[in-house]
Design a protein around this motif. Structure first.
Motif, PDB file in Angstrom:
ATOM      1  N   ASP A 295       0.822  -1.220   0.000  1.00  0.00           N
ATOM      2  CA  ASP A 295       0.000   0.000   0.000  1.00  0.00           C
ATOM      3  C   ASP A 295       0.853   1.266   0.000  1.00  0.00           C
ATOM      4  OD1 ASP A 295      -2.297  -1.463  -0.029  1.00  0.00           O
ATOM      5  OD2 ASP A 295      -2.619  -1.384   2.136  1.00  0.00           O
ATOM      6  N   THR A 296       2.147   1.133   0.335  1.00  0.00           N
ATOM      7  CA  THR A 296       3.035   2.302   0.357  1.00  0.00           C
ATOM      8  C   THR A 296       3.944   2.373  -0.868  1.00  0.00           C
ATOM      9  OG1 THR A 296       4.821   1.171   1.559  1.00  0.00           O
ATOM     10  CG2 THR A 296       3.077   2.178   2.880  1.00  0.00           C
ATOM     11  N   HIS A 298       5.673   2.801  -4.431  1.00  0.00           N
ATOM     12  CA  HIS A 298       5.507   3.620  -5.632  1.00  0.00           C
ATOM     13  C   HIS A 298       4.995   2.731  -6.770  1.00  0.00           C
ATOM     14  CE1 HIS A 298       6.758   5.808  -9.262  1.00  0.00           C
ATOM     15  NE2 HIS A 298       6.668   6.915  -8.512  1.00  0.00           N
ATOM     16  N   ARG A 325       0.672   5.875  -0.065  1.00  0.00           N
ATOM     17  CA  ARG A 325       1.530   5.530  -1.192  1.00  0.00           C
ATOM     18  C   ARG A 325       2.426   6.697  -1.611  1.00  0.00           C
ATOM     19  NH1 ARG A 325       0.862   1.331  -3.904  1.00  0.00           N
ATOM     20  NH2 ARG A 325      -1.402   1.188  -3.570  1.00  0.00           N
TER      21      ARG A 325
END
Length: 469
Positions: A295-296, A298, A325
């Protein structure tokens, strides 16, 4: 005759009052244990004094119950009836008449039923209290164990320090002795050469002085014949050395001290390597299992299914707009965060020309252009081709080790310490001390862009710690 018999019968019927028993209100002297309580008389009776209630017609109408103490407190003040029910709404004891008047619409249960509910609650409270006591005793043990461990760590640190410093002291003393010996030997050789030359010159002077006296004596002769005869027998001066090219050169000490210091530096490096190896073993004990948070990540990053690897994918994936993100910098955080204590993890950087890794606080900016410094919440090292940089508020260039393949990251949250290690070489790379950690910290990775020829396409890999003996 009847009195002793009644006393004997009374003693056989009921024992004396026990600690938890209800005493007879009519007994004088030694009170016997009551067998019934009367709700009409508000009295408790032993078997002997209960007899009128079993014989007298008026007393037979009284309600007898199991022995109770403080009977007046068990009666309804308003209806003069036994409090044998419980109002759950107002949480009070009530009699039967109360349920038909003031508490008519409220849920009513028998006292025994409410007693069992409340007893269960009480048992839970008692259990919770015991657990709290147990937890606190455990905490005391943990604190004592921590103190004991701290003492052992301190003793070990002192012992290691004494060992290293003693070795350095001995090395310095040896270097000093070697330096003194080397200088003295050079001086001794020079002095010996000079003394040999002086002795040789003095011998020539002695020989020349002897020949000079003969010449001087002959120079005073006036007899021509004798002079010529003596001159013919006069010995030539002894052969002598050409001293114009002979010189004693003072010894050169250039490089002597430097070579001694080089030896000392070699010893220091050996001790530092031992120290770093021991330090790395200690911090590896705080290994944590971390996985990357998709979810984070790139949109250009590709994560492995187990969340342990990440590499640049060149193509921007269409992903849900997530506030966590990163949108410009190709970063990814781990799912796990840390708000206290110590933690350690390792990342394989083998076959990569550029990468970035470290820790970041929870409130970092994730959208748009980001300045990556401790001031903005990032503590990390950055590799770009031939440069290794610690991202402080002012970038610090570090010695780049060609064999750097795996980086260890150690954080002591409470002490504000962050350290990086070259795991394969077992050496310390750099540390940041006095850091202010006031939020949860997340490990983060950046695999860097793929080079034109794909030289930087290898993934960054979160690796399990392989502790060496």
């Amino acid at each position: 005759m009847a009195t002793p018999f009644r006393k004997s019968l009374r003693a056989k019927e009921q024992p004396c009052v026990e600690p938890a028993a209800v005493p007879c209100d009519f007994c004088t002297g030694t009170q016997l244990k009551a067998v019934k309580s009367c709700l009409g008389c508000f009295m408790s009776y032993c078997q002997t004094h209960l007899e009128p209630h079993q014989r007298v017609a008026r007393l037979k109408t009284h309600q007898l119950v199991e022995p109770m103490d403080r009977l007046e407190d068990r009666m309804c003040k308003k209806h003069d009836r036994l409090l044998e029910l419980f109002c759950k709404t107002e949480q009070v004891s009530v009699c039967q008449f109360c349920t038909e008047t003031d508490h008519k619409s409220n849920p009513i249960v028998p006292l025994k039923e409410e007693y069992e509910v409340k007893m269960a609650q009480l048992e839970k409270i008692a259990s919770d209290v015991q657990q709290m006591i147990k937890d606190r005793k455990q905490k005391i043990k943990e604190i004592k164990d921590t103190v004991e461990l701290s003492k052992k760590d301190a003793e070990r640190e002192i012992a290691d320090g004494v060992q290293v410093l003693t070795a350095l002291k001995q090395s310095i003393e040896k270097c000093q002795d070697d330096l003194n010996q080397m200088v003295k030997e050079k001086l001794k050789s020079t002095v010996k050469q000079a003394e040999g030359l002086i002795k040789e010159i003095e011998q020539e002077i002695e020989d020349l002085t002897f020949g000079s006296s003969e010449v001087k004596q002959l120079s005073h002769t006036k007899d021509h014949l004798h002079f010529l005869q003596a001159f013919r027998s006069l010995k030539n001066p002894p052969p002598t050395r050409d001293w114009t090219t002979v010189e004693v050169r003072p010894p050169s000490y250039v490089g002597t001290l430097r070579r001694s210091l080089d030896q000392l530096e070699e010893t220091l490096n050996m001790e530092m390597k031992k120290l770093c190896d021991a330090e790395l073993k200690r911090v590896q004990q705080y290994e944590v299992d971390v996985t990357l948070d998709p979810d984070t990540a790139h949109p250009k990053l590709i994560l492995s299914e187990d969340g342990k690897q990440v590499h640049h994918g060149d193509v921007v994936k269409k992903l849900p707009d997530n506030p966590k993100r990163f949108t410009m910098h190709i970063f990814v955080l781990t799912m796990q965060s840390f708000s206290s204590g110590r933690f350690y993890f390792e990342v394989q950087v083998k076959d990569k020309t550029g990468w970035c890794l470290g820790v970041a606080r929870e409130s970092i900016a994730r959208k748009g252009q980001i300045t990556v410094t401790p001031e903005t919440g990032y503590w990390n090292i950055f590799k770009n081709k031939d440069e290794l940089i610690f991202r402080d508020n002012t970038a610090v260039r570090l010695p780049l080790r060609a064999e750097l393949q795996k980086v260890g990251v150690f954080v002591d949250y409470d002490e504000g310490l962050l350290s990086f290690y070259d795991v394969e070489a077992r050496v310390h790379v750099t540390s940041a001390i006095g850091c202010t950690f006031s939020e949860p910290l997340y490990p983060f990775l950046c695999p860097g862009n793929n080079d034109y020829k794909g030289d930087n396409s290898a993934p960054l890999i979160i690796s399990p710690v392989n502790q060496t003996d």
